[in-house]
Design a protein around this motif. Structure first.
Motif, PDB file in Angstrom:
ATOM      1  N   LEU A 123       0.834  -1.200   0.000  1.00 25.06           N
ATOM      2  CA  LEU A 123       0.000   0.000   0.000  1.00 25.06           C
ATOM      3  C   LEU A 123       0.868   1.249   0.000  1.00 25.06           C
ATOM      4  O   LEU A 123       0.590   2.219  -0.718  1.00 25.06           O
ATOM      5  CB  LEU A 123      -0.932  -0.006   1.215  1.00 25.06           C
ATOM      6  N   ALA A 124       1.958   1.242   0.782  1.00 24.49           N
ATOM      7  CA  ALA A 124       2.868   2.392   0.796  1.00 24.49           C
ATOM      8  C   ALA A 124       3.554   2.548  -0.562  1.00 24.49           C
ATOM      9  O   ALA A 124       3.697   3.667  -1.071  1.00 24.49           O
ATOM     10  CB  ALA A 124       3.913   2.209   1.902  1.00 24.49           C
ATOM     11  N   CYS A 126       2.403   1.483  -3.434  1.00 25.35           N
ATOM     12  CA  CYS A 126       1.379   1.796  -4.427  1.00 25.35           C
ATOM     13  C   CYS A 126       1.139   3.308  -4.533  1.00 25.35           C
ATOM     14  O   CYS A 126       0.894   3.834  -5.611  1.00 25.35           O
ATOM     15  CB  CYS A 126       0.092   1.081  -4.033  1.00 25.35           C
ATOM     16  N   LYS A 127       1.242   4.007  -3.402  1.00 18.64           N
ATOM     17  CA  LYS A 127       0.932   5.438  -3.382  1.00 18.64           C
ATOM     18  C   LYS A 127       1.961   6.285  -4.122  1.00 18.64           C
ATOM     19  O   LYS A 127       1.657   7.408  -4.531  1.00 18.64           O
ATOM     20  CB  LYS A 127       0.806   5.913  -1.937  1.00 18.64           C
ATOM     21  N   VAL A 128       3.188   5.765  -4.288  1.00 17.43           N
ATOM     22  CA  VAL A 128       4.225   6.557  -4.942  1.00 17.43           C
ATOM     23  C   VAL A 128       4.742   5.901  -6.222  1.00 17.43           C
ATOM     24  O   VAL A 128       5.600   6.460  -6.896  1.00 17.43           O
ATOM     25  CB  VAL A 128       5.420   6.789  -3.997  1.00 17.43           C
ATOM     26  N   PRO A 132       0.171   5.530  -9.741  1.00 19.38           N
ATOM     27  CA  PRO A 132      -0.316   5.427  -8.365  1.00 19.38           C
ATOM     28  C   PRO A 132      -1.673   4.736  -8.256  1.00 19.38           C
ATOM     29  O   PRO A 132      -2.532   4.845  -9.129  1.00 19.38           O
ATOM     30  CB  PRO A 132      -0.415   6.890  -7.928  1.00 19.38           C
ATOM     31  N   CYS A 133      -1.847   4.013  -7.153  1.00 15.07           N
ATOM     32  CA  CYS A 133      -3.135   3.412  -6.836  1.00 15.07           C
ATOM     33  C   CYS A 133      -3.436   3.727  -5.376  1.00 15.07           C
ATOM     34  O   CYS A 133      -2.551   4.124  -4.620  1.00 15.07           O
ATOM     35  CB  CYS A 133      -3.116   1.902  -7.092  1.00 15.07           C
ATOM     36  N   ASP A 134      -4.674   3.564  -4.983  1.00 13.95           N
ATOM     37  CA  ASP A 134      -5.058   3.987  -3.637  1.00 13.95           C
ATOM     38  C   ASP A 134      -5.441   2.823  -2.724  1.00 13.95           C
ATOM     39  O   ASP A 134      -5.958   3.032  -1.630  1.00 13.95           O
ATOM     40  CB  ASP A 134      -6.211   4.992  -3.699  1.00 13.95           C
ATOM     41  N   GLY A 135      -5.224   1.592  -3.176  1.00 16.65           N
ATOM     42  CA  GLY A 135      -5.535   0.437  -2.345  1.00 16.65           C
ATOM     43  C   GLY A 135      -6.932  -0.102  -2.531  1.00 16.65           C
ATOM     44  O   GLY A 135      -7.292  -1.119  -1.931  1.00 16.65           O
ATOM     45  N   SER A 154      -4.740  -3.245 -11.225  1.00 13.70           N
ATOM     46  CA  SER A 154      -4.529  -1.807 -11.356  1.00 13.70           C
ATOM     47  C   SER A 154      -4.271  -1.470 -12.821  1.00 13.70           C
ATOM     48  O   SER A 154      -4.263  -2.337 -13.692  1.00 13.70           O
ATOM     49  CB  SER A 154      -3.349  -1.377 -10.491  1.00 13.70           C
TER      50      SER A 154
END
Length: 393
Positions: A123-124, A126-128, A132-135, A154
């Motif tokens: 998740l961490a 994924c955000k950068v 990007p994805c948000d979970g 994604s």
């Protein structure tokens, strides 16, 4: 950063597949990159793919013919190597520049800090990550060499798996419906196929002891029995293995066939040996359903390379209580099916006799393919033979 890395990768082909310092072209088709041979008609069959070993990240994988394979030029670190274009070189990556455009895939592993799960790490990341994805993206349960993880649907299809104290990742760097991915069934299917070929390499410490350890496991005279009160059978396992008992009744609609399902009786060797597990469980079958119908649906649900389940299987029989069954073998695992109702009395084959109202299938699984290391086929044969339905402990 949301720039598509394939723009960078096409430019990279002009510089002998080195990404460092390259700038992306606005139009991949306008770059005069050398064309790698077009995919052959059977590129969606992982058994025809080319082998690659990652000594840096501790796995083997296969990639489609016609692609270029490039080993990592350094160790991938977070969050520094989420940046493009330099970050892609830190993983092992595979590249195709064909008539339908450019596509690349990456595979690598990262050490997890104590107390951090793979889900938290991803998740961490994924955000950068570059897309990007948000979970909230849909995830589907998957298995890498017997280790549970997720296929993430994604915009750039990817998968991740927690193995010991590391997370293993596989990413295809194009949208799932990109034309270049069509020969492989799409981006999600390509990720799944790549994962199906992956095997985690044992550590140097465990490699030296592996042959002796497995030899001891294959001596079934040292096995101990386990009774499953939940499913009503007994089965044996090596005496040094740990039993992880099911905490609920396995449900085909919601449970996986991985060792973290929670619905299976799971048997695992000591942590300092090798990566494998065995599992056993049972499930009810609708009245009138044949084993052929049920097994085909099971295969299509859980096996990426499923075709005709009868052609993929061979006969199996338990020694302990004499149940007939079939053994389904595929690229990433082995499962034996033993229908409770089959007795051959009406002359029909095991595939054809319909289930009665109380019909059940007893399943025995290995978290290694038959062609894999550590005598996986020998272990599943011994494990299946020890199954005893209705036996008293």
């Amino acid at each position: 950063m949301t720039q598509n890395p394939l723009l960078v990768l096409v430019a990279a082909a002009l510089a002998t597949l080195s990404l460092a310092g390259c700038q992306a072209s606005e139009d991949p088709a306008s770059a005069q990159a050398p064309t790698v041979s077009s995919p052959s008609p059977d590129v969606d069959d992982p058994s025809t793919w080319l082998p690659f070993e990652s000594t840096r990240y501790g796995f083997t994988i296969a990639y489609p013919p016609g692609w270029e394979a490039t080993p990592a030029n350094g160790t991938w670190t977070f969050p520094q190597d989420t940046a493009w274009p330099e970050g892609v070189e830190r993983g092992d990556w595979f590249y195709l520049d064909g008539a339908d455009g450019a596509v690349a895939a990456s595979a690598w592993s990262v050490a997890l800090e104590t107390g951090v799960s793979a889900d938290e790490w991803f998740l961490a990341y994924c955000k950068v990550e570059v897309t990007p994805c948000d979970g909230t993206e849909p995830k589907v349960r998957a298995s890498l060499d017997g280790h549970a993880g997720w296929l993430v649907r994604s915009s750039d299809p990817q998968a991740y798996f927690e193995v010991g104290d590391r997370i293993y990742l596989v990413v295809v760097w194009q949208p799932p419906d990109h034309p270049a991915l069509e020969p492989y069934g799409g981006g999600h299917e390509l990720v799944e196929s790549l994962v199906s070929t992956m095997r985690v390499l044992p550590s140097e410490e465990s490699q030296s002891e592996t042959p002796d350890v497995v030899t001891r496991w294959l001596d079934s005279s040292t096995w101990v029995p386990f009774r499953s009160d939940r499913y009503g059978f007994m089965i044996g396992h090596p005496d040094s293995w740990t039993v992880v008992e099911a905490d609920h009744v396995w449900d085909q609609a919601t449970d996986s066939i991985n060792n973290d399902s929670g619905g299976m009786e799971v048997f695992v060797p000591p942590d300092d040996t090798v990566s494998i597990y065995l599992a056993a469980w049972a499930t009810e079958v609708s009245t009138g359903t044949t084993l052929g119908e049920w097994a085909q649906a099971f295969c299509e649900q859980y096996v990426a390379t499923c075709t005709d389940v009868q052609e993929m299987s061979e006969p199996a029989r338990t020694t302990a209580s004499g149940e007939d069954g079939v053994l389904l073998l595929w690229d990433d695992g082995i499962v034996a099916f033993h229908p409770s109702w089959y007795d051959g009395s009406d002359g029909r084959a095991i595939w054809e006799q319909p289930a009665p109202t109380d019909g059940r299938v007893y399943l025995v699984e290995s978290g290694r393919p038959a062609t894999g290391p550590y005598y996986a086929r020998e272990l599943i044969d011994l494990f299946t033979a020890s199954l005893c339905v209705g036996c008293e402990g």
